[in-house]
Design a protein around this motif. Structure first.
Motif, PDB file in Angstrom:
ATOM      1  N   GLN A   1       5.953   3.237  -7.085  1.00 37.55           N
ATOM      2  CA  GLN A   1       6.525   3.764  -8.334  1.00 37.55           C
ATOM      3  C   GLN A   1       6.065   2.800  -9.428  1.00 37.55           C
ATOM      4  OE1 GLN A   1      10.935   4.598  -7.820  1.00 37.55           O
ATOM      5  NE2 GLN A   1      10.798   2.827  -6.486  1.00 37.55           N
ATOM      6  N   THR A   2       6.443   3.061 -10.656  1.00 32.33           N
ATOM      7  CA  THR A   2       6.055   2.127 -11.726  1.00 32.33           C
ATOM      8  C   THR A   2       6.739   0.780 -11.486  1.00 32.33           C
ATOM      9  OG1 THR A   2       7.939   2.651 -13.140  1.00 32.33           O
ATOM     10  CG2 THR A   2       5.960   4.036 -13.404  1.00 32.33           C
ATOM     11  N   PRO A   3       6.181  -0.308 -12.019  1.00 33.91           N
ATOM     12  CA  PRO A   3       6.835  -1.612 -11.860  1.00 33.91           C
ATOM     13  C   PRO A   3       8.281  -1.597 -12.366  1.00 33.91           C
ATOM     14  CG  PRO A   3       4.633  -1.888 -12.772  1.00 33.91           C
ATOM     15  CD  PRO A   3       4.888  -0.403 -12.731  1.00 33.91           C
TER      16      PRO A   3
ATOM     17  N   ASN B   1      -7.001 -15.681   6.137  1.00 34.36           N
ATOM     18  CA  ASN B   1      -6.193 -16.090   7.301  1.00 34.36           C
ATOM     19  C   ASN B   1      -4.938 -16.830   6.856  1.00 34.36           C
ATOM     20  OD1 ASN B   1      -7.962 -15.042   9.243  1.00 34.36           O
ATOM     21  ND2 ASN B   1      -9.354 -16.781   8.944  1.00 34.36           N
TER      22      ASN B   1
ATOM     23  N   LEU C   1      -0.166 -22.715  -2.579  1.00 31.15           N
ATOM     24  CA  LEU C   1      -1.422 -23.076  -1.900  1.00 31.15           C
ATOM     25  C   LEU C   1      -2.593 -23.074  -2.896  1.00 31.15           C
ATOM     26  CD1 LEU C   1      -0.884 -20.976   1.359  1.00 31.15           C
ATOM     27  CD2 LEU C   1      -0.727 -23.466   1.141  1.00 31.15           C
TER      28      LEU C   1
ATOM     29  N   GLY D   1      -0.649  -6.899  -2.252  1.00 32.62           N
ATOM     30  CA  GLY D   1      -0.687  -5.949  -3.364  1.00 32.62           C
ATOM     31  C   GLY D   1       0.560  -5.105  -3.527  1.00 32.62           C
TER      32      GLY D   1
ATOM     33  N   ARG E   1      -5.335  -1.221  -6.027  1.00 32.71           N
ATOM     34  CA  ARG E   1      -4.421  -2.072  -6.805  1.00 32.71           C
ATOM     35  C   ARG E   1      -4.970  -3.484  -6.937  1.00 32.71           C
ATOM     36  NH1 ARG E   1       2.031  -2.050  -6.009  1.00 32.71           N
ATOM     37  NH2 ARG E   1       2.366   0.099  -6.601  1.00 32.71           N
TER      38      ARG E   1
ATOM     39  N   ASP F   1      -9.907 -14.162  -2.486  1.00 27.79           N
ATOM     40  CA  ASP F   1      -9.541 -13.353  -1.305  1.00 27.79           C
ATOM     41  C   ASP F   1      -9.273 -11.893  -1.680  1.00 27.79           C
ATOM     42  OD1 ASP F   1      -7.202 -13.962  -2.697  1.00 27.79           O
ATOM     43  OD2 ASP F   1      -5.969 -14.241  -0.907  1.00 27.79           O
TER      44      ASP F   1
ATOM     45  N   CYS G   1       3.245  -5.878   1.949  1.00 31.81           N
ATOM     46  CA  CYS G   1       1.840  -6.124   2.283  1.00 31.81           C
ATOM     47  C   CYS G   1       1.108  -6.696   1.066  1.00 31.81           C
ATOM     48  CB  CYS G   1       1.201  -4.805   2.730  1.00 31.81           C
ATOM     49  SG  CYS G   1       1.133  -3.586   1.420  1.00 31.81           S
TER      50      CYS G   1
ATOM     51  N   PHE H   1       6.822 -15.706   2.026  1.00 35.57           N
ATOM     52  CA  PHE H   1       7.368 -16.554   3.091  1.00 35.57           C
ATOM     53  C   PHE H   1       8.713 -15.973   3.494  1.00 35.57           C
ATOM     54  CE2 PHE H   1       9.528 -19.909   5.213  1.00 35.57           C
ATOM     55  CZ  PHE H   1       8.544 -20.698   5.782  1.00 35.57           C
TER      56      PHE H   1
ATOM     57  N   GLN I   1       7.998 -18.778  11.226  1.00 38.23           N
ATOM     58  CA  GLN I   1       8.426 -19.200   9.881  1.00 38.23           C
ATOM     59  C   GLN I   1       9.827 -18.651   9.569  1.00 38.23           C
ATOM     60  OE1 GLN I   1       5.529 -18.251   6.815  1.00 38.23           O
ATOM     61  NE2 GLN I   1       3.884 -19.354   7.859  1.00 38.23           N
TER      62      GLN I   1
END
Ligand code: AP5
Ligand code: MG
Length: 233
Positions: A216-218, A77, A55, A30, A141, A179, A28, A104, A110
């Motif tokens: 979790q942490t990156p 969108n 984009l 973030g 975030r 956005d 999703c 993507f 797609q």
């Protein structure tokens, strides 16, 4: 405090360079797709294709197409499938590196077009990695995100960071995406539910689909992704 994960030290075991995988990285808004892609690109010499970044670059060019795109994405969108697919095919054709597809496919149409395109180019998607993040984490975030206009670095800033901080990697200007307001993030999440979650169903029985805990942490998320890639190497 400004934190740049990409330039931070990592303990992950680096087992192979120039990995020939073609990964779809889902999640999703973030979830950490861009953060993880940047690191994967650096470590494994992959080509990172973020359709959002592509984009935004078109918008920054000031072209007529860019103006049209800005009107769509700044509202949260999706850009029409046909346009997205034709933009993507040009980029894929221009590289023989393994690819990370970030953002993507975002619709089932797609996903089908990507399968057909990869077949035409005698390539295939090797892994679909879904970074799962509870929606309760998304708005905060994204509110802490800044991106560098010059090098594209994604940063996590403290709420009290000065508005005009410079990128710790290249000194470039940091900005907040149009956005990324709470209202637009909410709308992007709705679009994610209706348009993009069906893509998860599309891949779920392919034998290539894996879920990773994004909360979790990156560094931990990265290590989990590396574990997945070790299996498909
Ligand atoms: P896009 O740019 O792809 O946006 P998105 O999918 O909404 O995802 P984000 O970029 O917001 O999040 P991310 O998962 O990359 O997270 P990040 O790593 O930055 O697309 C934008 C728009 O373009 C779309 O809405 C649509 O309009 C259009 N578009 C794009 N592709 C399209 C397509 N295929 N078809 C049609 N339209 C398309 O991390 C977020 C923040 O969290 C950062 O501050 C980061 O530092 C922090 N962070 C990351 N990981 C962690 C962690 N593990 N712990 C704590 N903080 C973390
Ligand atoms: Mg991103």
């Amino acid at each position: 405090m400004i934190f740049a994960f990409r330039s931070a030290g990592l303990n992950a075991v680096l087992f192979v360079k120039d990995l020939k995988v073609n990964i779809v990285l889902m999640g999703c808004p973030g979830a950490g797709k861009g953060t993880q892609s940047a690191k994967l690109q650096d470590v494994f010499h992959l080509k990172h294709i973020s359709t959002g970044d592509v984009l935004r670059a078109e918008i920054a060019s000031g072209s007529a197409l860019g103006k049209e795109i800005a009107g769509i994405i700044n509202k949260g969108n999706l850009v029409p499938d046909e346009l997205m697919i034709s933009i993507l095919e040009k980029i894929v054709k221009a590289t023989d590196k393994g690819i990370i597809f970030d953002g993507f496919p975002r619709t089932v149409a797609q996903a089908k077009a990507l399968d057909e395109m990869m077949k035409r180019l005698q390539r295939e998607i090797t892994e679909v990695v879904m970074i799962e993040l509870p929606e309760s984490e998304v708005v905060s975030r994204i509110a802490s995100r800044r991106q560098c206009r010059k090098c594209g670095e994604i940063l996590h800033v403290a709420p009290d960071a000065p508005a005009s901080s410079a990128c710790p990697v290249c000194g470039g200007e940091l900005y907040t995406r149009p956005d990324d307001t709470p209202e637009r993030v909410k709308h992007r999440l709705e679009v994610y539910h209706t348009e993009t979650l069906p893509v998860k169903n599309f891949y779920q029985n392919s034998g290539k689909y894996v879920e990773i805990n994004g909360n979790q942490t990156p560094e931990q998320v990265f290590e989990d992704i590396v574990r997945v890639l070790k299996k498909v190497k």
